[in-house]
Every structure is written in structure tokens, then in C-alpha cells.
Design a protein around this motif. Sequence first.
Motif, PDB file in Angstrom:
ATOM      1  N   ASP A   1       0.830  -1.204   0.000  1.00 34.82           N
ATOM      2  CA  ASP A   1       0.000   0.000   0.000  1.00 34.82           C
ATOM      3  C   ASP A   1       0.868   1.259   0.000  1.00 34.82           C
ATOM      4  O   ASP A   1       1.933   1.308   0.639  1.00 34.82           O
ATOM      5  N   LYS A   2       0.401   2.277  -0.680  1.00 33.97           N
ATOM      6  CA  LYS A   2       1.166   3.519  -0.791  1.00 33.97           C
ATOM      7  C   LYS A   2       1.348   4.210   0.552  1.00 33.97           C
ATOM      8  O   LYS A   2       2.260   5.023   0.719  1.00 33.97           O
ATOM      9  N   ASN A   3       0.484   3.912   1.517  1.00 32.50           N
ATOM     10  CA  ASN A   3       0.590   4.545   2.824  1.00 32.50           C
ATOM     11  C   ASN A   3       1.595   3.846   3.749  1.00 32.50           C
ATOM     12  O   ASN A   3       1.852   4.329   4.845  1.00 32.50           O
ATOM     13  N   PHE A   4       2.130   2.728   3.300  1.00 35.70           N
ATOM     14  CA  PHE A   4       3.107   1.989   4.102  1.00 35.70           C
ATOM     15  C   PHE A   4       4.492   2.246   3.533  1.00 35.70           C
ATOM     16  O   PHE A   4       4.896   1.641   2.545  1.00 35.70           O
ATOM     17  N   ARG A   5       5.228   3.150   4.136  1.00 34.30           N
ATOM     18  CA  ARG A   5       6.570   3.500   3.676  1.00 34.30           C
ATOM     19  C   ARG A   5       7.506   3.660   4.879  1.00 34.30           C
ATOM     20  O   ARG A   5       7.894   4.776   5.240  1.00 34.30           O
ATOM     21  N   PRO A   6       7.866   2.578   5.520  1.00 32.39           N
ATOM     22  CA  PRO A   6       8.781   2.686   6.664  1.00 32.39           C
ATOM     23  C   PRO A   6      10.190   3.051   6.213  1.00 32.39           C
ATOM     24  O   PRO A   6      10.698   2.524   5.222  1.00 32.39           O
ATOM     25  N   SER A   7      10.812   3.950   6.923  1.00 35.62           N
ATOM     26  CA  SER A   7      12.187   4.325   6.636  1.00 35.62           C
ATOM     27  C   SER A   7      13.130   3.330   7.306  1.00 35.62           C
ATOM     28  O   SER A   7      12.711   2.550   8.173  1.00 35.62           O
ATOM     29  N   PRO A   8      14.409   3.328   6.938  1.00 35.83           N
ATOM     30  CA  PRO A   8      15.363   2.450   7.630  1.00 35.83           C
ATOM     31  C   PRO A   8      15.358   2.665   9.133  1.00 35.83           C
ATOM     32  O   PRO A   8      15.499   1.702   9.902  1.00 35.83           O
ATOM     33  N   ALA A   9      15.165   3.919   9.559  1.00 37.01           N
ATOM     34  CA  ALA A   9      15.137   4.193  11.000  1.00 37.01           C
ATOM     35  C   ALA A   9      13.932   3.531  11.664  1.00 37.01           C
ATOM     36  O   ALA A   9      13.998   3.143  12.835  1.00 37.01           O
ATOM     37  N   ASN A  10      12.824   3.388  10.905  1.00 35.13           N
ATOM     38  CA  ASN A  10      11.631   2.748  11.468  1.00 35.13           C
ATOM     39  C   ASN A  10      11.778   1.240  11.584  1.00 35.13           C
ATOM     40  O   ASN A  10      10.931   0.588  12.201  1.00 35.13           O
ATOM     41  N   CYS A  11      12.817   0.685  10.977  1.00 32.01           N
ATOM     42  CA  CYS A  11      12.974  -0.774  10.926  1.00 32.01           C
ATOM     43  C   CYS A  11      14.223  -1.256  11.657  1.00 32.01           C
ATOM     44  O   CYS A  11      14.712  -2.355  11.406  1.00 32.01           O
ATOM     45  N   GLN A  12      14.754  -0.438  12.541  1.00 30.45           N
ATOM     46  CA  GLN A  12      15.968  -0.837  13.252  1.00 30.45           C
ATOM     47  C   GLN A  12      15.723  -1.971  14.232  1.00 30.45           C
ATOM     48  O   GLN A  12      16.631  -2.734  14.538  1.00 30.45           O
ATOM     49  N   SER A  13      14.517  -2.078  14.731  1.00 26.02           N
ATOM     50  CA  SER A  13      14.176  -3.159  15.660  1.00 26.02           C
ATOM     51  C   SER A  13      12.679  -3.378  15.622  1.00 26.02           C
ATOM     52  O   SER A  13      11.930  -2.557  15.080  1.00 26.02           O
ATOM     53  N   LEU A  14      12.246  -4.479  16.188  1.00 30.58           N
ATOM     54  CA  LEU A  14      10.816  -4.781  16.216  1.00 30.58           C
ATOM     55  C   LEU A  14      10.062  -3.743  17.042  1.00 30.58           C
ATOM     56  O   LEU A  14       8.959  -3.327  16.681  1.00 30.58           O
ATOM     57  N   ALA A  15      10.644  -3.301  18.149  1.00 28.21           N
ATOM     58  CA  ALA A  15       9.981  -2.315  18.997  1.00 28.21           C
ATOM     59  C   ALA A  15       9.791  -0.992  18.256  1.00 28.21           C
ATOM     60  O   ALA A  15       8.727  -0.362  18.334  1.00 28.21           O
ATOM     61  N   VAL A  16      10.817  -0.568  17.517  1.00 26.54           N
ATOM     62  CA  VAL A  16      10.722   0.681  16.749  1.00 26.54           C
ATOM     63  C   VAL A  16       9.693   0.537  15.632  1.00 26.54           C
ATOM     64  O   VAL A  16       8.923   1.467  15.352  1.00 26.54           O
ATOM     65  N   PHE A  17       9.665  -0.633  14.991  1.00 30.03           N
ATOM     66  CA  PHE A  17       8.696  -0.861  13.920  1.00 30.03           C
ATOM     67  C   PHE A  17       7.270  -0.823  14.461  1.00 30.03           C
ATOM     68  O   PHE A  17       6.368  -0.260  13.829  1.00 30.03           O
ATOM     69  N   LYS A  18       7.032  -1.395  15.635  1.00 29.85           N
ATOM     70  CA  LYS A  18       5.696  -1.348  16.235  1.00 29.85           C
ATOM     71  C   LYS A  18       5.293   0.084  16.548  1.00 29.85           C
ATOM     72  O   LYS A  18       4.125   0.462  16.388  1.00 29.85           O
ATOM     73  N   SER A  19       6.262   0.892  16.975  1.00 29.14           N
ATOM     74  CA  SER A  19       5.978   2.296  17.234  1.00 29.14           C
ATOM     75  C   SER A  19       5.579   3.010  15.944  1.00 29.14           C
ATOM     76  O   SER A  19       4.693   3.874  15.940  1.00 29.14           O
ATOM     77  N   TYR A  20       6.226   2.639  14.827  1.00 30.78           N
ATOM     78  CA  TYR A  20       5.864   3.210  13.525  1.00 30.78           C
ATOM     79  C   TYR A  20       4.432   2.822  13.148  1.00 30.78           C
ATOM     80  O   TYR A  20       3.654   3.656  12.654  1.00 30.78           O
ATOM     81  N   LEU A  21       4.053   1.575  13.401  1.00 26.99           N
ATOM     82  CA  LEU A  21       2.695   1.124  13.083  1.00 26.99           C
ATOM     83  C   LEU A  21       1.651   1.895  13.885  1.00 26.99           C
ATOM     84  O   LEU A  21       0.553   2.164  13.390  1.00 26.99           O
ATOM     85  N   ASP A  22       1.990   2.260  15.127  1.00 26.82           N
ATOM     86  CA  ASP A  22       1.046   2.998  15.973  1.00 26.82           C
ATOM     87  C   ASP A  22       0.719   4.375  15.396  1.00 26.82           C
ATOM     88  O   ASP A  22      -0.325   4.953  15.724  1.00 26.82           O
ATOM     89  N   ARG A  23       1.582   4.880  14.532  1.00 27.35           N
ATOM     90  CA  ARG A  23       1.364   6.220  13.965  1.00 27.35           C
ATOM     91  C   ARG A  23       0.623   6.187  12.628  1.00 27.35           C
ATOM     92  O   ARG A  23       0.293   7.236  12.082  1.00 27.35           O
ATOM     93  N   LEU A  24       0.363   5.002  12.100  1.00 34.05           N
ATOM     94  CA  LEU A  24      -0.296   4.886  10.799  1.00 34.05           C
ATOM     95  C   LEU A  24      -1.821   4.967  10.942  1.00 34.05           C
ATOM     96  O   LEU A  24      -2.385   4.536  11.943  1.00 34.05           O
ATOM     97  N   ASP A  25      -2.451   5.494   9.930  1.00 32.77           N
ATOM     98  CA  ASP A  25      -3.910   5.537   9.858  1.00 32.77           C
ATOM     99  C   ASP A  25      -4.349   4.435   8.896  1.00 32.77           C
ATOM    100  O   ASP A  25      -4.356   4.620   7.674  1.00 32.77           O
ATOM    101  N   PHE A  26      -4.738   3.296   9.434  1.00 29.15           N
ATOM    102  CA  PHE A  26      -5.043   2.146   8.597  1.00 29.15           C
ATOM    103  C   PHE A  26      -6.375   2.300   7.859  1.00 29.15           C
ATOM    104  O   PHE A  26      -6.658   1.523   6.945  1.00 29.15           O
ATOM    105  N   GLN A  27      -7.183   3.264   8.229  1.00 27.05           N
ATOM    106  CA  GLN A  27      -8.416   3.504   7.494  1.00 27.05           C
ATOM    107  C   GLN A  27      -8.136   3.942   6.063  1.00 27.05           C
ATOM    108  O   GLN A  27      -8.985   3.791   5.176  1.00 27.05           O
ATOM    109  N   LYS A  28      -6.941   4.485   5.824  1.00 26.21           N
ATOM    110  CA  LYS A  28      -6.574   4.950   4.490  1.00 26.21           C
ATOM    111  C   LYS A  28      -5.992   3.833   3.624  1.00 26.21           C
ATOM    112  O   LYS A  28      -5.777   4.040   2.432  1.00 26.21           O
ATOM    113  N   PHE A  29      -5.724   2.668   4.203  1.00 26.02           N
ATOM    114  CA  PHE A  29      -5.180   1.560   3.434  1.00 26.02           C
ATOM    115  C   PHE A  29      -6.284   0.956   2.568  1.00 26.02           C
ATOM    116  O   PHE A  29      -7.421   0.755   3.019  1.00 26.02           O
ATOM    117  N   SER A  30      -5.956   0.645   1.345  1.00 27.25           N
ATOM    118  CA  SER A  30      -6.961   0.150   0.402  1.00 27.25           C
ATOM    119  C   SER A  30      -7.598  -1.147   0.895  1.00 27.25           C
ATOM    120  O   SER A  30      -8.831  -1.310   0.819  1.00 27.25           O
TER     121      SER A  30
END
Length: 371
Positions: free
Chosen positions: A331-360
Amino acid sequence: MADYLRGRTQRVMVGGYYSEYSEVRSGVPQGSVLGPLLFIVAVNKLSVSVRCELYQYADDLVAHQVISKPEDCRAFQESLDQLGENCEEAGLSLNPSKSQHVRISFKRSGSVPVPQGNYSISDQKIPTKSQTTCLGVVLDRKLNWTAQIDAVTAKCRKRLHAIRSYFPLQLGAARQLLYISLVRPVAEYACSVWNPTNHKHQRQLEQVQKDFLKSIRLSKIPKGQHDGDFSQYRQHLAEVKWDHLWTRRVKAVLVNGFKIWTNGFPDGRLLLNVSRPVQQPPTRANTRSQTCTGVPEGKVWAQPATRIKEKDTLNVTSDTFAYVASALINDKNFRPSPANCQSLAVFKSYLDRLDFQKFSWCSQNVDSCLL
């Protein structure tokens, strides 16, 4: 190793009296470190010469075969016979009475009949069922998740009843902690497997959390009105800062996708192929959650593994993990940066900031009352 296994004795106590010691001639001490390893050694060769696909977890076995002609039925029976022989050589035995045969098919008629009506193990017939439970997940012969969701909601409501019975309304904070630790894990167990797209199922699951939030000290709906459109439920979620259960299931799918592309999911490539346009040099990040050896750069792209597409003879794509994960990751709304993927905890924090209602995928498959 021989000294570890030999000379073991055991006794029992009844009413404060101990029995005499008896020799333990098989098995290993329960709770030992070597126990699981020795069990794996014992069952490691059960699949030798077995031509059907065999999936094993501890002492549970699942044999799978695609049936398209009568010869496939005979080949599957031969595989069961070979499996029985392998078990005997390993000093184990299959229990036909605890085994079940489930034929997964969307055909109303014309299915290939099973020789003699049933498959058998050691000349004992295996009963045919319309559904079965595998590792706590109810599988239906039509791949309908109604039975699974009914079982989940029933178990959740039993726990909710216990919480309400033993903890008064004044202990709202304690109730929330108990819900998070006792009810929510049941509602989300293996949810990446059975994530429903049926709106009725989605509402049924959300109703569990909705009823709980109504039971604690939150804003009340005017007397005589009903929360048919889940508007009060959304208000309650905002007050406690919780997500919808469907949002948590979507996050669970993406977390498993993250584990696959960072090689933290054993054999995950058999489910999902993830490609990265550009990749940074391998880095090491020491965290409590997970060590990430490869950080994706740019847009991550995913698709179901070739093996999944080849085996998808039933063309079930809407709510299976590989297809849902691919749709969310691409999905175009899913664009994690390398910094967002440094660890599982950081990635989960990135997911908390996403608005999944906009995902197709979410807008197409989630009930509009829950968006």
C-alpha cells in the motif's frame, strides 16, 4: 546420555502415603532441558518415505494431500501406512480414535470418493469431520471461520464474566488490566491466520471489546438509544486510547511481515517474498525485542511465495496471511524508513502512527461502521 536415561524411578502419593518406587522404562524427566531435544531425535524420521506433505508440532501431526483423482486417495492411504510403520520403528503409536479426516473443498458434488469410505491407520478407520482444531485454531472444511470466531468469542465472554463477577465496577483500572492480560490474548491468538473479512464476524469480535468498555466507568449512551452504528464504541476507544480489534489484527499481520523480511520468522520465505529496491549494509542493533540484520531502504514490496500460489488450488485470497500481508505492505501509505525498521519495537511504534483507514485493503474489507 545413557546414564541420564537409565536408573530412573518414580512413585506417587495418595492421601499422604507414598507408593513403592517403580522403574521408569521409557520417556525422559518432565521439565528437563534435554527432554525436548531427545523427543525431536525420536520423531525426526517420521516423515521418511512419506510422500504426502507432513506438518509436525511436538506430538501433533497434520498430513496433507491434494486430491484430484482416485490415485491420489490411494497414494494418501499408502502415506498413512508408511507413517504408521515409521512410528512403530520409533517406539511410538498413532491413535486413530484421536485422528480426524477433514476434506477441504468448495465443491458441492463431484468430489473424488475415499476408498472404502474412510482412510485408516493400523486397519482402524479415521472418522470424517466437517471441522477440526489444529493448534487451537478451528479449521472448517469450507475454510469458513465462523466456528473459530464463535469459539474465540465464547471463551472471551467466559473470562469477561469472571472479571465482572470478582472485580466491582469501582475497580475499573484493574478490570482494564485483566482484560488486556486475560481476554485480549484469546481474541488475538493466531489472528494472522484467521483474520476475517466477513463483516458479521468483524462485528462479533468487536462486540466483545465493546461490551467490556460499556462495563467500566465511561460515557453512557442516552437511555432508550442503541449503539447500532458503533459510534459510542468509537468514543469509548478514544477515551481509553485503544485500537479497534481489526486494527490490532492488521498490525499483527505487518509485524509478522517485518519478521519475515528481517529473517526473524523461521521459514517465513515459504509464505511471503519481500523485495527491497535498495538495501543498506548489514547493521546490528541490540534491542530487547529483536536484532535486525537487514534494514529495508525505500519502498518494500511483497507478494505471496511461489509455493503459496501453486498450492492455492481453492483460490482463497481475500483473508489469508500471504495475500493480506502483501496488500498491506504494498500500500502507498506503508513506507517505513530504515530508522523505522531498526528493531521490532521501533517498527511497532511506527505502526502505531499509521492511519489504517486509508489503506486500500482496510477500506475494502473492514465494516464501514468500524472505520
